[in-house]
Scaffold this active site. Structure first.
Site, mmCIF file in Angstrom:
data_model
loop_
_atom_site.group_PDB
_atom_site.id
_atom_site.type_symbol
_atom_site.label_atom_id
_atom_site.label_comp_id
_atom_site.label_asym_id
_atom_site.label_seq_id
_atom_site.Cartn_x
_atom_site.Cartn_y
_atom_site.Cartn_z
ATOM 1 N N SER A 1 63.108 4.235 50.304
ATOM 2 C CA SER A 1 62.456 4.872 51.450
ATOM 3 C C SER A 1 60.929 4.752 51.422
ATOM 4 O O SER A 1 60.272 5.115 52.403
ATOM 5 C CB SER A 1 62.850 6.348 51.524
ATOM 6 O OG SER A 1 62.370 7.049 50.398
ATOM 7 N N PRO B 1 71.329 22.129 40.486
ATOM 8 C CA PRO B 1 71.586 23.387 39.765
ATOM 9 C C PRO B 1 70.864 24.554 40.424
ATOM 10 O O PRO B 1 69.741 24.429 40.906
ATOM 11 C CB PRO B 1 71.012 23.114 38.362
ATOM 12 C CG PRO B 1 70.951 21.628 38.245
ATOM 13 C CD PRO B 1 70.711 21.110 39.620
ATOM 14 N N THR C 1 78.630 28.082 42.165
ATOM 15 C CA THR C 1 79.615 28.907 41.467
ATOM 16 C C THR C 1 79.726 30.291 42.100
ATOM 17 O O THR C 1 80.824 30.811 42.323
ATOM 18 C CB THR C 1 79.236 29.033 39.980
ATOM 19 O OG1 THR C 1 79.121 27.713 39.415
ATOM 20 C CG2 THR C 1 80.294 29.806 39.213
ATOM 21 N N LYS D 1 61.774 16.267 53.285
ATOM 22 C CA LYS D 1 60.546 15.474 53.449
ATOM 23 C C LYS D 1 59.637 16.076 54.522
ATOM 24 O O LYS D 1 58.403 16.135 54.356
ATOM 25 C CB LYS D 1 60.911 14.027 53.799
ATOM 26 C CG LYS D 1 61.565 13.272 52.634
ATOM 27 C CD LYS D 1 61.962 11.858 53.033
ATOM 28 C CE LYS D 1 62.606 11.114 51.858
ATOM 29 N NZ LYS D 1 63.025 9.745 52.206
#
Length: 800
Positions: free
Chosen positions: A699, A369, A374, A742
Site C-alpha cells: 500500500s 490481542p 474471549t 489509516k
C-alpha cells in the site's frame, strides 16, 4: 564336603617340616581355601596348569591364594592376596575339555614373603604361620559361643545344608572347628580373607563371631520380609477365592449385580438416558466388569470408562433465552463497539425464534490481542443463558489432546472436547476454542486435522472420541473460536468457520471503553469510588496516545490500574496525616498534567506530519497490528552508480513496489514532468524512517512514486496531504485494506487531504462519520490523477 580325616600331631609336624620355603602359587577365583579343608579346584589357565604340574614334581605342595578381582584372566603379583593356605595335591584328573581337576587338602596358613621371578607361572617364597593353641577358658568360651552361632546360622540359612552340622559335631580341635565354620559361611572373598590375615586363633574366633552375628541378623530380617510378603499374598489369594465363590453363588441364585458398587453403576447407566447404541455398549462393558476380579487392573480401567460414560451429558440441555432485546442489552452492557459480531449473534437468536433448532453455528473471531474476543464469547453465553466452557489450544501439538487416547494405554482419558462437555454438564454449551491459530504439529499427529471433524456441522453430529469409542453429538454446541491472525489458521479449518474480523479499537472507542468499563472496574478493585476519584477525558486520551500502543485495551487497563494505585496511596497518606478527621476524605481529580506525575515520562511518541514542504519527502498511511499510523517516505537522488537503494528494514513486497514505481516513472517521465535522464549517472536512495521497525506491504506504492517524482522534478510536495494505494506498472492504483485505521491516523496528526484508491470509495460508507470528520478524501484511479493534489507546479530551484 566330606568328613575331614584327623591327623596326629606327629604327622602334622612331619608334614609341615617337609614344606619347602619356595612354592608354586595357584590363584583362585571367588573362593578362599582354609587349612584342614579338602576342596576340588578346576584349573584351566596355562600358567595355573604349569604351576600344578610343577607342584606335583616337587612334592605335591602348592600355595593357594585368592584373586582380588575374579574377572582377571592373567592375574599378577599385585592382583592376589598375600595371605593364603599351603595345600597338598591329593589327586589330579585331566578332563576332556582341556581343563584339569585337582583335589587339594589344606595344610596350614602362610604369607608371601617375596615373589620369585618366573616367566612360566607364579612362584613365591612363603612364611608358614603355625601357632600353638594353648588350652584356656577364653578359648573354650569362644569356641562354644562361635559354635552356637554357627548352629543358628545353619538352621536359618537356605544356602547351607543341615548335614554340615553333623560333620561339625565330630570335630573337637578348636583350630579345626574354626576353619570348618569359616569355610561353610556364605560370604564374600574379602570377608573370609580377613580370617586368613589374622594369625592368632583367639582373634580369628572373635572375627568369625562378628561375621556370624552380622549374617544371622541379616538372615532374620530377610525371613521377616519373606513372611510379610507371603502373608500378603495369602490374604490376596484368600480374598480372590472368596469373591469367586460369592460370584458363583450369585450366578446360581440369579443375582447379577453383586456388590452395592456395581448396583449403583447399573443405576447410573439406566439414568443417563444414553442413545440406544451407546447404552448397548455401556451394558456390554458392565457385563465385562461383573466378570472381572476387583484385584485385576482391567477392573479399574472398565470402571473408569463407565464413570465417563455415565457422567457425560446425553440429553440434559439449558433453555435458550430467545429475546432479541435481552441479548442486545447484555452484549452492549459487556462490550462497547464490536457491531459485526453483535449483529451476527442477534441474527442467530432471530433464526432460533423461527426454527427452534439450528446447526452449523461455528464462529471465528479474528483480531489483535486485547480487543475482547474471549470476553465476547463469555458474554454470548450469558446472553443466551447457556453454560460456558473454554478450551485453550495454544501450544497443543498432540492429536490425542483433541480425540483422546485409546483405553489400551495406561492412564488414558478422553480428549479436551469430551472433558469440556462433562464439565459443562449440558449438551448445548457455548464452547470457546481459544487461540486456534496457535496449534502446532509434530510426530504425534496434527491436532488441527482432528479439529476438522469437531468444527464440521455435517460430521460433529457423530464425533468419535478414541477413549469412548462411541459417537457423541456435538451439533447442539455453539462453537466460537478465536485467533490473532487469519493466515495462521489452516485453510480447511477456515472453510468450516464463519470468520468475523475484530479490528483494533479506535481512540474514541478506547476512551469510551475506559469510561464505561475499565475505570469503574479498577476503582472498585482498589477500594475507591467515583466520588473520590475523577479521571478527566484529557487524562484518558494522554494515557491512550502516550503510554500505550496497542489494538486492544489490556495495557490501557494496566496503566489505569497504576493511576488508581497512586491515587489510593495519596488518599490513604492524606487520611493518616489528618488522623481520623473527615478532612482526610478528599476527592482527587486526575488531569492530563497529573498523568506524567503518576506514570512517568511518556513511553511512546505520536508521529506528526512534516512542518514544511520538502523535495523528496511525502507522507503515506500505514496499517499496523496496533492501529493506523503515518509513514514518511524520503527520496534523494545523487551522483553515483545507477542503482536503487532501499533502506528502513523493508520487506520483499515493499521493495518490489519501489521498483515498480521507479519503472513506471522512467517510462512516463515526460508526462509526469520529470527529466527523461534523471536516473543516468545517479543513485536513487529511498528511505523509510524508524529503521528498527520492519515494514512490508504494497500500500506504500503510491507514496514512494510521489516521493521519487518530487525528488526527480525538484518540486516540493504538500505536507498536509497523505496517501495510500498499491500501484501497477501501468500507473493504476489498486485497493488496500485497513482504511478505517489509516483515516484515523491522518486525522490524528492533522492531515487535511487523503488520497485513497478509487475502488475503496465504496468502503467509506462503513466508516464512522467521526473518523471522516475534517478530512477531504479524494479517490484516485491512476498515479497521474494524484499529481495535482501533491504539487503546485513550481520547482524549488533550477536544475544544475
Amino acid at each position: 564336603m566330606g568328613e575331614i580325616p584327623i591327623r596326629t600331631s606327629e604327622q602334622e609336624i612331619e608334614t609341615l617340616e617337609s614344606i619347602p620355603a619356595v612354592l608354586p602359587v595357584l590363584p583362585l577365583r571367588d573362593v578362599v581355601l582354609f587349612p584342614y579343608m579338602i576342596f576340588p579346584v578346576l584349573v584351566g589357565r596355562e600358567s595355573s596348569l604349569r604351576a600344578a604340574n610343577e607342584a606335583v614334581e616337587r612334592g605335591k605342595n602348592i600355595f593357594l591364594v585368592a584373586q582380588k578381582n575374579p574377572a582377571l584372566d592373567e592375574p599378577t603379583q599385585d592382583d592376589v592376596f598375600r595371605d593364603g593356605t599351603v595345600a597338598k595335591i591329593i589327586q589330579m584328573l585331566k578332563l576332556p575339555n582341556g581343563l584339569m581337576k585337582i583335589l587339594v587338602d589344606g595344610l596350614v596358613q602362610a604369607t608371601v614373603k617375596d615373589f620369585v621371578p618366573n616367566p612360566h607361572f607364579m612362584e613365591a617364597e612363603i612364611v608358614i604361620n603355625q601357632t600353638e593353641v594353648l588350652p584356656s577358658r577364653e578359648i573354650d568360651a569362644l569356641v562354644r559361643h562361635t559354635s552356637t552361632l554357627f548352629g543358628e546360622y545353619v538352621r536359618i540359612s537356605r544356602n547351607v545344608p543341615p548335614e554340615v552340622l553333623i560333620a561339625f559335631e565330630a570335630i573337637k580341635e578348636p583350630q579345626r572347628r574354626l576353619f570348618y565354620m569359616a569355610s561353610n559361611v556364605v560370604q564374600s572373598v574379602e570377608v573370609k580373607q580377613r580370617i586368613l590375615q589374622i594369625q592368632n586363633v583367639r582373634d580369628q574366633l572373635y572375627e568369625l563371631s562378628k561375621i556370624l552375628t552380622t549374617e544371622i541378623d541379616i538372615l532374620k530380617i530377610e525371613r521377616e520380609i519373606d513372611t510379610k510378603v507371603q502373608d500378603t499374598i495369602q490374604k490376596s489369594q484368600r480374598k480372590f477365592f472368596i469373591q469367586e465363590q460369592i460370584r458363583i453363588l450369585q450366578d446360581e441364585l440369579g443375582e447379577d449385580e453383586g456388590s452395592p458398587e456395581l448396583i449403583k453403576t447399573k443405576e447410573q447407566i439406566v439414568n443417563a438416558k444414553m442413545p440406544k447404541d451407546v447404552h448397548e455398549k455401556a451394558m456390554e462393558e458392565f457385563t465385562k466388569l461383573k466378570k472381572t476380579p476387583p484385584m485385576s487392573p482391567e477392573f479399574t480401567v472398565t470402571r473408569n470408562y463407565l464413570d465417563w460414560m455415565t457422567t457425560l451429558p446425553w440429553h440434559k440441555r439449558t433453555k435458550d433465552n430467545l429475546s432479541v432485546e435481552h441479548v442486545r442489552e447484555i452484549l452492549d452492557e459487556d462490550h462497547f463497539g464490536l457491531e459485526k459480531p453483535k449483529a451476527r449473534i442477534l441474527e442467530h437468536i432471530a433464526v432460533l425464534n423461527l426454527v427452534k433448532e439450528m446447526r452449523g453455528q461455528i464462529l471465528c473471531f479474528v483480531g489483535p490481542p486485547g480487543v475482547g474476543k474471549t470476553s465476547l464469547g463469555k458474554s454470548i453465553a450469558r446472553a443466551l443463558g447457556r453454560k460456558f466452557v473454554r478450551i485453550s489450544l495454544g501450544g497443543v501439538r498432540d492429536e490425542a489432546e483433541i480425540r483422546g487416547h485409546r483405553r489400551t494405554y495406561i492412564g488414558s482419558m478422553p480428549g479436551k472436547i469430551i472433558q469440556s462437555m462433562k464439565r459443562a454438564g449440558v449438551t448445548n454449551p457455548v464452547m470457546l476454542l481459544d487461540e486456534i491459530d496457535k496449534m502446532s504439529m509434530d510426530f504425534r499427529g496434527d491436532p488441527s486435522a482432528a479439529m476438522l471433524e469437531v468444527l464440521d456441522p455435517e460430521q460433529n453430529v457423530a464425533f468419535n472420541d478414541h477413549y469412548l469409542d462411541v459417537d457423541y453429538d456435538l451439533s447442539k454446541v455453539l462453537f466460537i473460536t478465536t485467533a490473532n491472525v487469519r493466515y495462521a489458521i489452516p485453510l480447511p479449518l477456515q472453510d468450516r468457520m464463519e470468520i468475523i474480523e475484530l479490528p483494533g479499537y479506535l481512540d474514541h472507542d478506547k476512551r469510551e471503553i475506559a469510561k464505561r468499563h475499565i475505570i469503574p472496574k479498577q476503582l472498585a478493585e482498589h477500594g475507591l469510588s467515583g466520588r473520590q476519584v475523577t479521571i478527566q477525558d484529557g487524562a484518558i486520551s494522554k494515557i491512550i496516545n502516550e503510554y500505550t500502543r496497542e489494538a486492544g485495551v489490556r495495557n490501557l487497563e494496566r496503566e489505569i490500574a497504576s493511576v488508581c494505585r497512586k491515587v489510593a496511596k495519596e488518599i490513604v497518606v492524606s487520611k493518616q496525616g489528618n488522623g481520623s478527621s473527615k478532612k482526610g476524605k478528599r476527592s482527587v481529580v486526575v488531569s492530563d498534567q497529573k498523568i506524567e506525575e503518576y506514570l512517568g515520562v511518556s513511553k511512546f511518541r505520536r508521529k506528526s506530519a512534516e512542518r514544511e514542504r520538502r523535495v523528496g519527502s511525502v507522507t503515506g498511511l500505514a496499517w499496523t497490528s496496533v492501529g493506523g499510523d503515518i509513514l514518511n517516505v524520503d527520496v534523494t537522488i545523487m551522483r553515483g552508480a545507477e542503482k536503487l537503494t532501499l533502506t528502513g528494514q523493508l520487506g520483499d513486497v515493499m521493495k518490489e513496489s519501489a521498483q515498480a514505481a521507479l519503472s513506471y516513472i522512467r517510462s512516463r517521465a515526460r508526462e509526469l514532468g520529470v527529466p527523461r535522464d534523471f536516473h543516468k549517472g545517479n543513485e536513487i536512495h529511498i528511505h523509510l524512517p524508524e529503521g528498527a521497525i520492519p515494514k512490508d506491504g504494497p500500500s506504500a506504492g503510491i507514496t514512494m512514486a510521489m516521493a521519487i517524482i518530487s525528488a526527480a522534478s525538484e518540486r516540493r510536495a504538500r505536507n498536509d496531504v497523505a496517501m495510500t494505494g498499491e500501484i501497477t506498472l501501468r500507473g493504476n492504483v489498486l485497493p488496500i485494506g485497513g482504511l478505517n485505521e489509516k483515516l484515523l491516523a491522518a486525522q490524528r496528526v492533522g492531515i487535511k487531504t487523503v488520497l485513497i484508491p478509487k475502488e475503496n470509495e465504496k468502503d467509506l460508507s462503513e466508516i464512522p462519520a467521526r473518523v471522516k470528520e475534517g478530512l477531504k478524501i479524494v479517490p484516485i484511479a491512476t498515479i497521474e490523477e494524484a499529481i495535482p493534489h501533491i504539487f503546485d507546479g513550481k520547482r524549488s530551484r533550477k536544475k544544475v
